[in-house]
Design a protein around this motif. Structure first.
Motif, short mmCIF file in Angstrom:
data_model
loop_
_atom_site.label_atom_id
_atom_site.label_comp_id
_atom_site.label_asym_id
_atom_site.label_seq_id
_atom_site.Cartn_x
_atom_site.Cartn_y
_atom_site.Cartn_z
N ASN A 98 116.51 78.57 -42.42
CA ASN A 98 116.36 78.48 -43.88
C ASN A 98 116.87 79.54 -44.75
OD1 ASN A 98 114.91 78.28 -46.38
ND2 ASN A 98 113.37 77.24 -45.63
N ASP A 99 117.83 79.26 -45.49
CA ASP A 99 118.57 80.20 -45.99
C ASP A 99 117.89 80.81 -47.32
OD1 ASP A 99 120.87 79.88 -44.72
OD2 ASP A 99 122.08 78.49 -46.35
N LYS A 100 116.85 79.88 -48.00
CA LYS A 100 116.12 80.43 -48.98
C LYS A 100 114.99 81.56 -48.43
CE LYS A 100 112.65 79.11 -52.47
NZ LYS A 100 112.02 78.07 -53.22
N ILE A 101 114.55 81.35 -47.26
CA ILE A 101 113.63 82.43 -46.50
C ILE A 101 114.18 83.47 -46.09
CG2 ILE A 101 111.90 82.62 -44.64
CD1 ILE A 101 110.95 79.78 -45.04
N ALA A 102 115.47 83.20 -45.46
CA ALA A 102 116.17 84.69 -45.15
C ALA A 102 116.78 85.28 -46.15
CB ALA A 102 117.58 83.83 -44.55
N ASN A 103 117.12 84.79 -47.30
CA ASN A 103 117.53 85.70 -48.55
C ASN A 103 116.39 86.36 -49.06
OD1 ASN A 103 120.27 84.99 -48.76
ND2 ASN A 103 119.90 83.30 -49.67
#
Length: 157
Positions: A98-103
Motif C-alpha cells: 500500500n503506497d499510501k501507508i508506505a508514504n
C-alpha cells in the motif's frame, strides 16, 4: 566453540543501544551484556572497590573485566550500527503493498523523534504486528549472518 541458540543472540541484539554491546563467549556459549558505565567501572576498579559494590553490580563488573581480560574468548555481537533499525524501517516501507501507508511511514521517519513517530504511525494504521514481524525477520537474518561470518554454530534444540 560452543553452539548458541539463535533466539539468545536475537534477544541480546534487542538489548544493544548507543551505550552498550553484547559479547559471545566462544568457550562457554554464554552471551554477556556490557554497558559503558559498567565498562568504565571495570577499567577503574580495584579488588577493594569491587567488594564494596552491591552484588548485582559486582557481578556485572566482573563480567566486563572478563571480557576485557580474555578478549580472545569473546566475539562482539552486531552493534546498534550494524543492526541499523532506521534502515530496517525504510526497507519495511518499501516492502508494503500500500503506497499510501508506505508514504505515511516514510514521512514519519523525517526529523527528530522518527523512531517514536514511525511506531505510533504503524500503530495508528494497524500494521504494528506486520512491522514487528518484518523487524524480527530482519534481526534473524542479521543474527544468522553474524553466526556464519564468525563460525558460530546454531543450537537447533
Amino acid at each position: 566453540m560452543k553452539k548458541v541458540k539463535l533466539e539468545d543472540i536475537i534477544e541480546a541484539m534487542e538489548l544493544i543501544n548507543d551505550d552498550s554491546n553484547c559479547y559471545y563467549n566462544k568457550m562457554t556459549g554464554e552471551i554477556t551484556y556490557v554497558d559503558d558505565e559498567t565498562r568504565r567501572l571495570a577499567e577503574d576498579c580495584s579488588m577493594e572497590d569491587l567488594e564494596s559494590l552491591p552484588d548485582w553490580q559486582r557481578d556485572d563488573v566482573r563480567r566486563a573485566i572478563d571480557v576485557e581480560e580474555n578478549w580472545n574468548y569473546y566475539i562482539a555481537l552486531p552493534s546498534k550500527f550494524d543492526i541499523n533499525e532506521y534502515d530496517i524501517m525504510v526497507k519495511f516501507c518499501y516492502f508494503l503493498d500500500n503506497d499510501k501507508i508506505a508514504n505515511q511511514l516514510l514521512n514519519a521517519l523525517n526529523g527528530r523523534g522518527a523512531f517514536r513517530r514511525f511506531k505510533d504511525t504503524a500503530f495508528r494504521l494497524s500494521i504494528e504486528e506486520k512491522w514487528y514481524e518484518f523487524r524480527d525477520e530482519a534481526l534473524r537474518k542479521i543474527a544468522l549472518d553474524w553466526c556464519s561470518c564468525n563460525g558460530v554454530e546454531i543450537d537447533n534444540k
